[in-house]
Design a protein around this motif. Structure first.
Motif, PDB file in Angstrom:
ATOM      1  N   VAL A  10       0.810  -1.211   0.000  1.00 22.47           N
ATOM      2  CA  VAL A  10       0.000   0.000   0.000  1.00 22.47           C
ATOM      3  C   VAL A  10       0.848   1.268   0.000  1.00 22.47           C
ATOM      4  O   VAL A  10       0.515   2.241  -0.689  1.00 22.47           O
ATOM      5  CB  VAL A  10      -1.030  -0.013   1.154  1.00 22.47           C
ATOM      6  CG1 VAL A  10      -0.364   0.119   2.514  1.00 22.47           C
ATOM      7  CG2 VAL A  10      -2.090   1.064   0.953  1.00 22.47           C
ATOM      8  N   VAL A  63       1.993   2.011  -3.562  1.00 22.16           N
ATOM      9  CA  VAL A  63       0.895   2.428  -4.443  1.00 22.16           C
ATOM     10  C   VAL A  63       0.469   3.850  -4.100  1.00 22.16           C
ATOM     11  O   VAL A  63       0.308   4.697  -4.993  1.00 22.16           O
ATOM     12  CB  VAL A  63      -0.305   1.462  -4.344  1.00 22.16           C
ATOM     13  CG1 VAL A  63      -1.459   1.950  -5.210  1.00 22.16           C
ATOM     14  CG2 VAL A  63       0.112   0.051  -4.749  1.00 22.16           C
ATOM     15  N   PHE A  64       0.306   4.150  -2.827  1.00 17.25           N
ATOM     16  CA  PHE A  64      -0.073   5.496  -2.398  1.00 17.25           C
ATOM     17  C   PHE A  64       0.946   6.513  -2.895  1.00 17.25           C
ATOM     18  O   PHE A  64       0.584   7.550  -3.467  1.00 17.25           O
ATOM     19  CB  PHE A  64      -0.187   5.539  -0.872  1.00 17.25           C
ATOM     20  CG  PHE A  64      -0.568   6.888  -0.335  1.00 17.25           C
ATOM     21  CD1 PHE A  64      -1.896   7.263  -0.255  1.00 17.25           C
ATOM     22  CD2 PHE A  64       0.402   7.779   0.094  1.00 17.25           C
ATOM     23  CE1 PHE A  64      -2.262   8.507   0.241  1.00 17.25           C
ATOM     24  CE2 PHE A  64       0.049   9.026   0.585  1.00 17.25           C
ATOM     25  CZ  PHE A  64      -1.277   9.396   0.660  1.00 17.25           C
ATOM     26  N   ARG A 100      -6.026   7.478   1.822  1.00 16.14           N
ATOM     27  CA  ARG A 100      -6.984   8.270   1.055  1.00 16.14           C
ATOM     28  C   ARG A 100      -6.351   9.538   0.509  1.00 16.14           C
ATOM     29  O   ARG A 100      -5.534  10.173   1.179  1.00 16.14           O
ATOM     30  CB  ARG A 100      -8.149   8.645   1.964  1.00 16.14           C
ATOM     31  CG  ARG A 100      -9.221   9.475   1.322  1.00 16.14           C
ATOM     32  CD  ARG A 100     -10.414   9.623   2.257  1.00 16.14           C
ATOM     33  NE  ARG A 100     -10.171  10.613   3.280  1.00 16.14           N
ATOM     34  CZ  ARG A 100     -10.786  11.790   3.339  1.00 16.14           C
ATOM     35  NH1 ARG A 100     -11.694  12.112   2.450  1.00 16.14           N
ATOM     36  NH2 ARG A 100     -10.518  12.623   4.308  1.00 16.14           N
ATOM     37  N   TRP A 118      -9.428   8.867  -4.084  1.00 13.82           N
ATOM     38  CA  TRP A 118      -8.814   7.545  -4.164  1.00 13.82           C
ATOM     39  C   TRP A 118      -8.778   6.982  -2.748  1.00 13.82           C
ATOM     40  O   TRP A 118      -8.417   7.675  -1.802  1.00 13.82           O
ATOM     41  CB  TRP A 118      -7.363   7.634  -4.628  1.00 13.82           C
ATOM     42  CG  TRP A 118      -7.132   8.060  -6.020  1.00 13.82           C
ATOM     43  CD1 TRP A 118      -6.887   7.248  -7.101  1.00 13.82           C
ATOM     44  CD2 TRP A 118      -7.059   9.405  -6.524  1.00 13.82           C
ATOM     45  NE1 TRP A 118      -6.686   8.007  -8.230  1.00 13.82           N
ATOM     46  CE2 TRP A 118      -6.794   9.337  -7.903  1.00 13.82           C
ATOM     47  CE3 TRP A 118      -7.219  10.658  -5.946  1.00 13.82           C
ATOM     48  CZ2 TRP A 118      -6.661  10.463  -8.705  1.00 13.82           C
ATOM     49  CZ3 TRP A 118      -7.097  11.786  -6.744  1.00 13.82           C
ATOM     50  CH2 TRP A 118      -6.821  11.673  -8.098  1.00 13.82           C
ATOM     51  N   THR A 119      -9.135   5.720  -2.605  1.00 13.06           N
ATOM     52  CA  THR A 119      -8.925   5.028  -1.338  1.00 13.06           C
ATOM     53  C   THR A 119      -8.019   3.838  -1.600  1.00 13.06           C
ATOM     54  O   THR A 119      -8.090   3.196  -2.657  1.00 13.06           O
ATOM     55  CB  THR A 119     -10.242   4.575  -0.688  1.00 13.06           C
ATOM     56  OG1 THR A 119     -10.978   3.779  -1.599  1.00 13.06           O
ATOM     57  CG2 THR A 119     -11.073   5.770  -0.249  1.00 13.06           C
ATOM     58  N   PHE A 120      -7.174   3.562  -0.633  1.00 14.85           N
ATOM     59  CA  PHE A 120      -6.164   2.514  -0.739  1.00 14.85           C
ATOM     60  C   PHE A 120      -6.389   1.535   0.401  1.00 14.85           C
ATOM     61  O   PHE A 120      -6.262   1.899   1.568  1.00 14.85           O
ATOM     62  CB  PHE A 120      -4.762   3.128  -0.645  1.00 14.85           C
ATOM     63  CG  PHE A 120      -4.514   4.199  -1.671  1.00 14.85           C
ATOM     64  CD1 PHE A 120      -3.899   3.882  -2.872  1.00 14.85           C
ATOM     65  CD2 PHE A 120      -4.910   5.514  -1.449  1.00 14.85           C
ATOM     66  CE1 PHE A 120      -3.675   4.864  -3.832  1.00 14.85           C
ATOM     67  CE2 PHE A 120      -4.694   6.495  -2.400  1.00 14.85           C
ATOM     68  CZ  PHE A 120      -4.077   6.170  -3.593  1.00 14.85           C
ATOM     69  N   THR A 146      -2.741  -4.123  -2.812  1.00 11.50           N
ATOM     70  CA  THR A 146      -3.530  -2.952  -2.459  1.00 11.50           C
ATOM     71  C   THR A 146      -4.710  -2.847  -3.412  1.00 11.50           C
ATOM     72  O   THR A 146      -4.526  -2.898  -4.630  1.00 11.50           O
ATOM     73  CB  THR A 146      -2.675  -1.671  -2.587  1.00 11.50           C
ATOM     74  OG1 THR A 146      -1.485  -1.832  -1.810  1.00 11.50           O
ATOM     75  CG2 THR A 146      -3.446  -0.446  -2.136  1.00 11.50           C
ATOM     76  N   VAL A 157      -7.238  -0.335  -4.942  1.00 14.27           N
ATOM     77  CA  VAL A 157      -7.432   1.099  -5.125  1.00 14.27           C
ATOM     78  C   VAL A 157      -8.823   1.327  -5.700  1.00 14.27           C
ATOM     79  O   VAL A 157      -9.189   0.722  -6.704  1.00 14.27           O
ATOM     80  CB  VAL A 157      -6.379   1.694  -6.077  1.00 14.27           C
ATOM     81  CG1 VAL A 157      -6.573   3.203  -6.208  1.00 14.27           C
ATOM     82  CG2 VAL A 157      -4.966   1.370  -5.613  1.00 14.27           C
ATOM     83  N   LEU A 187      -5.843   3.223 -13.641  1.00  7.20           N
ATOM     84  CA  LEU A 187      -5.508   2.123 -12.722  1.00  7.20           C
ATOM     85  C   LEU A 187      -4.813   0.972 -13.447  1.00  7.20           C
ATOM     86  O   LEU A 187      -3.887   0.370 -12.900  1.00  7.20           O
ATOM     87  CB  LEU A 187      -6.763   1.638 -12.005  1.00  7.20           C
ATOM     88  CG  LEU A 187      -7.363   2.617 -10.998  1.00  7.20           C
ATOM     89  CD1 LEU A 187      -8.620   2.022 -10.365  1.00  7.20           C
ATOM     90  CD2 LEU A 187      -6.361   3.012  -9.925  1.00  7.20           C
TER      91      LEU A 187
END
Length: 151
Positions: A19, A22-23, A73, A90-92, A100, A102, A131
């Motif tokens: 995560v 990715v974030f 987020r 966006w939420t992770f 993760t 997304v 994505l």
């Protein structure tokens, strides 16, 4: 009684990367440019304003970061002109140490019902491509160019 709700664009994808990585890919334009826009004026930090550039299309988008929760987020308001502003979140969600999920939600589209629906449909497909590009780049180091090649 039927209540009409404004349309919302929503899509999501599992990216098999931790995560935090990715974030970071979405807040750091040096990485985001590998799968989405051509260049950005700065990192996404809460209460900052940045610009994203798609040079091929001569498009500049003004971005206002309204919320950031590290590794969880990002929420922005964005517009290429005052008449087309909307909100993106966006939420992770960490699914395992190396995966993760997304989710992207875009809402608050301006205009009448038909215009809002058209924007929601376009946004859903656009964020699905973003994505997919992020997944290919972060998991395999592959530049798909799907955003650039979709127009």
């Amino acid at each position: 009684m039927r209540i009409n709700k404004p349309p919302v664009a929503q899509t999501g994808l599992l990216i098999r990367v931790p995560v935090a990585e990715v974030f970071e890919a979405f807040v750091d334009p040096a990485t985001t440019t590998q799968f989405w826009f051509d260049r950005g004026s700065g990192r996404l930090d809460e209460n900052t304003d940045v610009q994203w550039f798609w040079d091929k299309y001569e498009l500049v988008v003004d971005v206002r970061v309204t919320a950031i929760e590290t590794n969880r987020r990002i929420r922005i308001e964005w517009q290429s002109n005052p008449e087309d502003a909307s909100t993106v979140e966006w939420t992770f969600e960490s699914r395992s140490p190396d995966a993760t999920f997304v989710t992207v939600v875009n809402d608050g589209f301006p205009g009448d019902g038909d215009a809002q629906l058209a924007r929601a449909i376009d946004s859903t497909s656009g964020f699905a491509l973003v994505l997919a590009g992020a997944k290919a780049y972060l998991e395999h180091g592959i530049l798909l160019n799907v955003v650039e090649d979709s127009h």
